[in-house]
Design a protein around this motif. Structure first.
Motif, mmCIF file in Angstrom:
data_model
loop_
_atom_site.group_PDB
_atom_site.id
_atom_site.type_symbol
_atom_site.label_atom_id
_atom_site.label_comp_id
_atom_site.label_asym_id
_atom_site.label_seq_id
_atom_site.Cartn_x
_atom_site.Cartn_y
_atom_site.Cartn_z
ATOM 1 N N VAL A 91 51.714 62.606 106.884
ATOM 2 C CA VAL A 91 50.933 61.646 107.667
ATOM 3 C C VAL A 91 50.358 60.573 106.748
ATOM 4 O O VAL A 91 50.395 59.378 107.051
ATOM 5 N N ARG A 92 49.849 60.990 105.595
ATOM 6 C CA ARG A 92 49.292 60.037 104.619
ATOM 7 C C ARG A 92 50.379 59.070 104.143
ATOM 8 O O ARG A 92 50.144 57.859 104.043
ATOM 9 N N SER A 93 51.548 59.598 103.866
ATOM 10 C CA SER A 93 52.666 58.762 103.423
ATOM 11 C C SER A 93 53.045 57.752 104.496
ATOM 12 O O SER A 93 53.286 56.576 104.212
ATOM 13 N N HIS A 94 53.091 58.213 105.741
ATOM 14 C CA HIS A 94 53.419 57.291 106.842
ATOM 15 C C HIS A 94 52.339 56.220 106.958
ATOM 16 O O HIS A 94 52.639 55.039 107.114
ATOM 17 N N ARG A 95 51.072 56.632 106.862
ATOM 18 C CA ARG A 95 49.967 55.676 106.934
ATOM 19 C C ARG A 95 50.071 54.641 105.820
ATOM 20 O O ARG A 95 49.867 53.448 106.035
ATOM 21 N N ASP A 96 50.424 55.081 104.619
ATOM 22 C CA ASP A 96 50.550 54.162 103.488
ATOM 23 C C ASP A 96 51.700 53.175 103.701
ATOM 24 O O ASP A 96 51.577 51.989 103.392
ATOM 25 N N ARG A 97 52.818 53.660 104.248
ATOM 26 C CA ARG A 97 53.943 52.757 104.551
ATOM 27 C C ARG A 97 53.532 51.743 105.620
ATOM 28 O O ARG A 97 53.875 50.569 105.545
ATOM 29 N N LEU A 98 52.782 52.206 106.590
ATOM 30 C CA LEU A 98 52.297 51.326 107.650
ATOM 31 C C LEU A 98 51.356 50.267 107.074
ATOM 32 O O LEU A 98 51.462 49.085 107.403
ATOM 33 N N ALA A 99 50.459 50.664 106.184
ATOM 34 C CA ALA A 99 49.541 49.713 105.546
ATOM 35 C C ALA A 99 50.310 48.667 104.743
ATOM 36 O O ALA A 99 49.963 47.478 104.758
ATOM 37 N N ALA A 100 51.372 49.091 104.072
ATOM 38 C CA ALA A 100 52.187 48.146 103.302
ATOM 39 C C ALA A 100 52.882 47.161 104.238
ATOM 40 O O ALA A 100 52.949 45.954 103.938
ATOM 41 N N ARG A 101 53.380 47.660 105.369
ATOM 42 C CA ARG A 101 54.018 46.764 106.338
ATOM 43 C C ARG A 101 53.015 45.771 106.898
ATOM 44 O O ARG A 101 53.322 44.601 107.097
ATOM 45 N N ILE A 102 51.790 46.248 107.165
ATOM 46 C CA ILE A 102 50.737 45.365 107.683
ATOM 47 C C ILE A 102 50.421 44.274 106.669
ATOM 48 O O ILE A 102 50.253 43.102 107.032
ATOM 49 N N ALA A 103 50.364 44.626 105.394
ATOM 50 C CA ALA A 103 50.078 43.640 104.349
ATOM 51 C C ALA A 103 51.167 42.571 104.309
ATOM 52 O O ALA A 103 50.875 41.370 104.204
ATOM 53 N N VAL A 104 52.423 43.005 104.413
ATOM 54 C CA VAL A 104 53.535 42.047 104.407
ATOM 55 C C VAL A 104 53.452 41.145 105.633
ATOM 56 O O VAL A 104 53.595 39.917 105.523
ATOM 57 N N LEU A 105 53.203 41.724 106.793
ATOM 58 C CA LEU A 105 53.106 40.930 108.014
ATOM 59 C C LEU A 105 51.924 39.965 107.957
ATOM 60 O O LEU A 105 52.028 38.822 108.412
ATOM 61 N N SER A 106 50.808 40.402 107.395
ATOM 62 C CA SER A 106 49.645 39.517 107.251
ATOM 63 C C SER A 106 49.957 38.334 106.347
ATOM 64 O O SER A 106 49.568 37.198 106.633
ATOM 65 N N ALA A 107 50.679 38.594 105.264
ATOM 66 C CA ALA A 107 51.064 37.509 104.359
ATOM 67 C C ALA A 107 52.016 36.541 105.058
ATOM 68 O O ALA A 107 51.888 35.316 104.908
ATOM 69 N N GLN A 108 52.937 37.077 105.843
ATOM 70 C CA GLN A 108 53.856 36.217 106.578
ATOM 71 C C GLN A 108 53.106 35.395 107.614
ATOM 72 O O GLN A 108 53.395 34.211 107.804
ATOM 73 N N GLN A 109 52.142 36.015 108.283
ATOM 74 C CA GLN A 109 51.354 35.293 109.267
ATOM 75 C C GLN A 109 50.567 34.168 108.591
ATOM 76 O O GLN A 109 50.506 33.047 109.110
ATOM 77 N N ALA A 110 49.977 34.444 107.450
ATOM 78 C CA ALA A 110 49.220 33.417 106.721
ATOM 79 C C ALA A 110 50.140 32.270 106.310
ATOM 80 O O ALA A 110 49.765 31.093 106.401
ATOM 81 N N ALA A 111 51.350 32.589 105.872
ATOM 82 C CA ALA A 111 52.300 31.546 105.482
ATOM 83 C C ALA A 111 52.689 30.686 106.682
ATOM 84 O O ALA A 111 52.776 29.455 106.577
ATOM 85 N N LEU A 112 52.900 31.322 107.828
ATOM 86 C CA LEU A 112 53.233 30.565 109.040
ATOM 87 C C LEU A 112 52.053 29.711 109.493
ATOM 88 O O LEU A 112 52.246 28.563 109.923
ATOM 89 N N ASP A 113 50.846 30.249 109.391
ATOM 90 C CA ASP A 113 49.655 29.463 109.735
ATOM 91 C C ASP A 113 49.558 28.222 108.848
ATOM 92 O O ASP A 113 49.279 27.116 109.328
ATOM 93 N N ALA A 114 49.796 28.399 107.553
ATOM 94 C CA ALA A 114 49.745 27.277 106.613
ATOM 95 C C ALA A 114 50.827 26.248 106.949
ATOM 96 O O ALA A 114 50.579 25.035 106.932
ATOM 97 N N TYR A 115 52.002 26.730 107.272
ATOM 98 C CA TYR A 115 53.103 25.835 107.640
ATOM 99 C C TYR A 115 52.723 25.010 108.873
ATOM 100 O O TYR A 115 52.933 23.797 108.906
ATOM 101 N N LEU A 116 52.166 25.688 109.880
ATOM 102 C CA LEU A 116 51.795 24.986 111.114
ATOM 103 C C LEU A 116 50.679 23.974 110.851
ATOM 104 O O LEU A 116 50.701 22.869 111.408
ATOM 105 N N ARG A 117 49.717 24.333 110.012
ATOM 106 C CA ARG A 117 48.659 23.368 109.656
ATOM 107 C C ARG A 117 49.254 22.156 108.968
ATOM 108 O O ARG A 117 48.905 21.022 109.278
#
Length: 123
Positions: A91-117
């Motif tokens: 469960v901890r391993s799955h949670r850690d993989r999920l957190a890593a995916r969230i970090a990647v998605l957050s970075a992608q979202q920030a990049a898209l926000d910057a692009y749109l601005r």
């Protein structure tokens, strides 16, 4: 409520509801005629199951962790002493993989926000 209404309310197909039952994730009641009878707490449980499945948690882990997430009384009574270390590691391993995916998605979202601005000329 019957399976069609439970499906509509939860956004989960009737086929998936039957699958969750087959996997032992839910236990709907039965009417006198044998039809499944879903109460609101079962529909709420289905929403938790759906969320866990969408996060990538395998059914075998969901089956074990679900009571801890949906039954506050059993969660406090059971505690983590009765849960094996290997399961907790999974469960901890799955949670850690999920957190890593969230970090990647957050970075992608920030990049898209910057692009749109930049595209709008907002600076």
């Amino acid at each position: 409520m019957k399976i069609g209404e439970a499906s509509r309310i939860s956004g989960v197909s009737a086929r998936s509801l039957r699958h969750y039952e087959d996997e032992g994730l839910i236990v709907p009641g039965r009417c006198g005629n044998g039809f499944r009878d879903y109460c609101q707490s079962t529909v709420d449980r289905v929403l938790v199951i759906r969320s866990l499945l969408e996060s990538g948690l395998p059914v075998r882990l969901i089956r074990d962790v679900l009571p801890q997430l949906t039954d506050s009384a059993s969660a406090s009574a059971a505690g983590t002493e009765s849960v094996c270390a290997e399961f907790l590691d999974e469960v901890r391993s799955h949670r850690d993989r999920l957190a890593a995916r969230i970090a990647v998605l957050s970075a992608q979202q920030a990049a898209l926000d910057a692009y749109l601005r930049d595209a709008r000329g907002d600076r």
